[in-house]
Scaffold this active site. Structure first.
Site, mmCIF file in Angstrom:
data_model
loop_
_atom_site.group_PDB
_atom_site.id
_atom_site.type_symbol
_atom_site.label_atom_id
_atom_site.label_comp_id
_atom_site.label_asym_id
_atom_site.label_seq_id
_atom_site.Cartn_x
_atom_site.Cartn_y
_atom_site.Cartn_z
ATOM 1 C CD GLU A 399 32.553 27.649 29.402
ATOM 2 O OE1 GLU A 399 33.305 26.897 30.019
ATOM 3 O OE2 GLU A 399 32.881 28.782 28.988
ATOM 4 C CD GLU A 662 34.792 33.600 33.194
ATOM 5 O OE1 GLU A 662 33.765 34.167 32.764
ATOM 6 O OE2 GLU A 662 35.287 32.588 32.676
HETATM 7 C C1 BGC Z 1 35.601 28.270 32.468
HETATM 8 C C2 BGC Z 1 36.594 28.279 33.583
HETATM 9 C C3 BGC Z 1 37.553 27.179 33.337
HETATM 10 C C4 BGC Z 1 38.265 27.565 32.115
HETATM 11 C C5 BGC Z 1 39.401 26.706 31.765
HETATM 12 C C6 BGC Z 1 36.332 28.586 31.230
HETATM 13 O O1 BGC Z 1 35.537 28.709 30.127
HETATM 14 O O2 BGC Z 1 34.533 29.095 32.709
HETATM 15 O O3 BGC Z 1 36.217 28.620 34.790
HETATM 16 O O4 BGC Z 1 38.349 26.801 34.365
HETATM 17 O O5 BGC Z 1 37.400 27.739 31.019
HETATM 18 O O6 BGC Z 1 40.095 27.258 30.828
#
Ligand code: BGC
Length: 786
Positions: A399, A662
């Site tokens: 990501e 996270e």
């Molecule tokens: C990210 C997040 C983001 C989210 C939104 C994720 O995959 O890592 O931090 O805000 O998606 O849904």
């Protein structure tokens, strides 16, 4: 006569412009390989001044007459390349000219342009490209422009075989480019070139680098009754010493800190030896698949990287000399590095270099509780790791995107911590560039085909981030620059309707993302719409715009509809008793005065019933502590802060975290890694780290006053609590450093000392009293009751 002269001057100017070469984007004739571009110019006359401008579609490094010009990294940085591409500009010291020649060589890799990270947003099979122009002023006063054009050459058989943000780097030190070809013009659709802005990405100061803390040499594994068994340790050292790594063995290095950057190493070995480094944030615990271990106990765990290969391969040149290397075309999020080699090799030195946007770190916090200090340190490391050209969600998996929700949630904390104003100004430019026709902001900026547009609390970042920057720095520029774009976002929100409902706000993509107890997503969009309409009314007023009335009325209308939809008998009614519902309503002013006490009581009750644990996700956690303090529930805020059970901040500390995770339970010592269908489990994700903003505002009591922003007027309102016996720290304002400290005294009171910059005013607000501080004295000490 005057006109004739003017006309002649114009003619000369046009003539000069025509003689300037227009720089062209150049590419290699085929797409395979990482292109090196080169040109050697003959310089006919002595040089007075030379200015070089460079950029690439991809990430590039470059050299002049063999001298690397790469004190900034991962150039040109990420912007929405469909609209704008940054170029770098620098003066070439005349010492760089070798006699009368100037050789420019640039290595370009996939970067954010052609790598997996862009997800094809710039087109399928786009080519890497380079562009450069040098403005020369000769000592005789004449000028010339040298620029990339069809006379340049390129090669794709150089030492860099692969460079990619997600996948890493492959470098073969034996190779030198041999096959030089003519370049072709790059015709991929792309944005315009603009001078770069914001902090550059650098190898950060050496005092941040990390030395190995634990070095383990092992070979294979042995069964222990679990799925994968356990590694066979040959040697284990608590510091680094040169070590012989043999073919078949694995060297595992623990840097003791989850960090972002790359290793710099010195090795010595036979020519053709291939080294392979892999990077991870965690280790397999006992080799049990039930815990989501993916290898023998003690080995590297890379499962959360998903498709990102995050691998560094280096092939030795050999010849009996030590070889030094660090990557230049990628970055890794890691605490551990694993190294294997195809032949025996001496690993002589290795250090973890921190790479990121070079932002002045100007905040600090310390208190009597070591775990809170560890949490603060973890938050810092997550900021450092995720401020790399853009604010990213995470730095390791496939990501690493500018997720807008994460950005707004953490922005105030980042501004207390550091001089992040220009970083956010640059990012807001990405927001504007990625904004859709209908005004919807993209959920990630720059846009990257990862998700859609418009999610509430995410897209709302387009208004919240500039506002936070304004409040924390007092600089209106970011409001001025973004005003039209913000209006378009507000119009996008206004265009969203549901049967019978007019003011619903943006899309409901994420709600209170990752909350332990989920809240109806539509409720979140109402709350944010109300909040942003209020901010827009403020901003319009500040900028003297006629829209103030519209936004003020809109704000009232949204609240009216919110009340109709979610308030029953004066109470919030969402069908579920969630903390975030109370927090949003209280913090964003969605309740009538007489409704607040009931909501505050219900929030208290909810937290108590939940065993003094939070149940909030990104959205709720971002405002949790501030809201509790605003509502007179600071005692509860301390209980949540000092809570050790899941979910809580200290829970991750007890599981060994060195960065913010996270998820509240990304990893638990008792049952292993969090199991999620998308394997979404980053160990370096700053959103929950927003709590550090409250360390400054409430523990230290340093608050900005939005009416006199940028700490022109400082509100001092420390609220000691929990088991803390002292706290101290500082932030920096446009006027200078503000520091505060307090210490509990034996009589139960506490001594509070502040140092304020000149040219600021301050008010001490304590237990309902306000004291305007006498001007002149900049150090103040108070003895305060709890
Ligand atoms: C990210 C997040 C983001 C989210 C939104 C994720 O995959 O890592 O931090 O805000 O998606 O849904």
């Amino acid at each position: 006569m005057k006109y004739v002269k003017l006309g002649f001057l114009l003619f000369l100017l046009i003539l000069q412009a025509c003689s300037l070469n227009a720089q062209e984007w150049i590419s290699a004739p085929d797409c395979d390989g990482m292109p090196i571009f080169r040109h050697t110019y003959r310089i006919a006359k002595p040089i007075q001044k030379a200015q070089i401008h460079t950029s690439a579609l991809g990430v590039y490094t470059f050299s002049l007459n063999g001298k690397e010009m790469d004190d900034d990294q991962l150039k040109p940085g990420w912007t929405d390349y469909r609209k704008e591409i940054f170029y770098q500009e620098r003066e070439i010291p005349t010492s760089s000219f070798r006699g009368d020649t100037l050789c420019i060589e640039a290595q370009v890799s996939r970067g954010w342009w052609a790598g997996g990270i862009s997800r094809g947003i710039y087109g399928r099979d786009v080519k890497n490209a380079f562009i450069c122009w040098i403005d020369l002023t000769y000592k005789d006063g004449t000028t010339e422009r040298l620029a990339t054009d069809s006379t340049w050459q390129c090669a794709t058989d150089g030492p860099l075989l692969m460079g990619d943000i997600y996948d890493g780097e492959t470098y073969d030190a034996r190779r030198r480019p041999q096959r030089w070809l003519n370049v072709v013009p790059n015709t991929d659709p792309k944005g315009r070139l603009v001078p770069e802005m914001g902090p550059k990405v650098k190898i950060r100061n050496a005092n941040l680098w990390r030395k190995p803390q634990l070095v383990t040499l092992y070979e294979g594994s042995r069964p222990t009754g679990t799925t994968y068994g356990q590694i066979n340790v040959i040697r284990s050292l608590s510091h680094f010493a040169p070590i012989l790594l043999k073919k078949g063995q694995t060297l595992l290095i623990d840097f003791g800190q989850n960090m972002v950057g790359w290793p710099k190493f010195n090795v010595q070995g036979e020519k053709d030896t291939e080294l392979t480094f892999r990077f991870g944030e965690m280790l397999n615990y006992n080799g049990d698949e039930g815990r989501l271990d993916k290898g023998p106990a003690g080995s590297l765990w890379t499962y959360n990287l998903r498709t990102a290969k995050a691998t560094l391969r280096y092939t030795l040149r050999g010849g009996g000399k030590s070889e030094t290397y660090h990557p230049r075309h990628t970055f890794f999020g890691f605490r551990y590095a694993e190294l294997t080699a195809t032949s025996d090799v001496w690993v002589q030195r290795i250090v973890g270099q921190v790479v990121g946007s070079d932002i002045h770190e100007w905040g600090d916090f310390n208190c009597s509780n070591a775990d809170i200090n560890q949490l603060y340190s973890n938050i810092w490391w997550s900021q450092r790791g995720n401020f790399l050209s853009i604010p990213t969600d995470c730095p390791q998996r496939d990501e690493r995107l500018g997720w807008t929700g994460d950005t707004q949630i953490f922005s105030t904390t980042a501004l207390y911590n550091s001089n992040a104003k220009e970083f956010y100004r640059k990012w807001m430019r990405d927001m504007r560039n990625s904004q859709r026709e209908d005004g919807a902001y993209c959920c990630t900026a720059p846009a990257a085909n990862m998700w859609g547009y418009g999610g509430s609390a995410w897209g709302d970042a387009g208004i919240i981030v500039p506002w936070n920057v304004y409040v924390m720095t007092g600089d209106r520029q970011i409001l001025v620059e973004n005003y039209e774009s913000m209006k378009r976002w507000m119009q996008h929100c206004a265009d969203q309707k549901e049967l019978g409902w007019e003011h619903i706000g943006a899309e409901t993509d994420f709600g209170d993302w990752l909350a332990y107890k989920e809240l109806e997503k539509r409720y979140v969009s109402y709350a944010y719409y109300a909040h942003t309409s209020q901010l827009m009314a403020n901003i319009a007023h500040l900028l003297g715009k006629a829209d103030t009335t519209y936004y003020t009325q809109l704000h009232a209308d949204i609240i009216h509809e919110f009340q109709q939809r979610y308030i029953t008998d004066g109470k919030i009614n969402t069908g579920r008793d969630t903390q975030t519902a109370y927090l949003l309503a209280l913090h964003f002013g969605l309740l009538a005065d007489e409704q607040r006490p009931t909501a505050i009581q219900a929030l208290r009750q909810n937290i108590e019933n939940n065993g003094y644990r939070l149940s909030t996700g990104f959205v709720g956690t971002g405002i949790l502590m501030e809201t509790l303090t605003e509502c007179g529930l600071t005692d509860l805020a301390y209980r949540l802060l000092l809570q050790r059970e899941n979910p809580s901040w200290l829970y991750s500390i007890d599981q060994g975290a060195t960065t913010v995770w996270e998820r509240w339970d990304s990893y638990t010592l008792s049952s292993g890694f969090h199991k999620h269908e998308w394997n979404m489990n980053s160990f370096n994700h700053y959103s929950y780290g927003a709590v550090a903003g409250w360390f400054y505002s409430t523990i230290l009591g340093i608050r900005p006053n939005p009416s006199l922003p940028g700490f022109a007027h400082i509100i001092l309102s420390p609220q000691p609590g929990g088991d803390l016996t002292w706290a101290k720290g500082h932030t920096t304002t446009p006027y200078g450093k503000v520091s505060a400290q307090w210490k509990r005294l034996s009589d139960g009171r506490y001594k509070y000392t502040v140092n304020l910059p000149a040219q600021t005013t301050a008010t001490l607000v304590h237990n309902g009293d306000s004291i305007a501080l006498p001007q002149g004295t900049r150090r103040h000490t108070f003895i305060l009751d709890l």
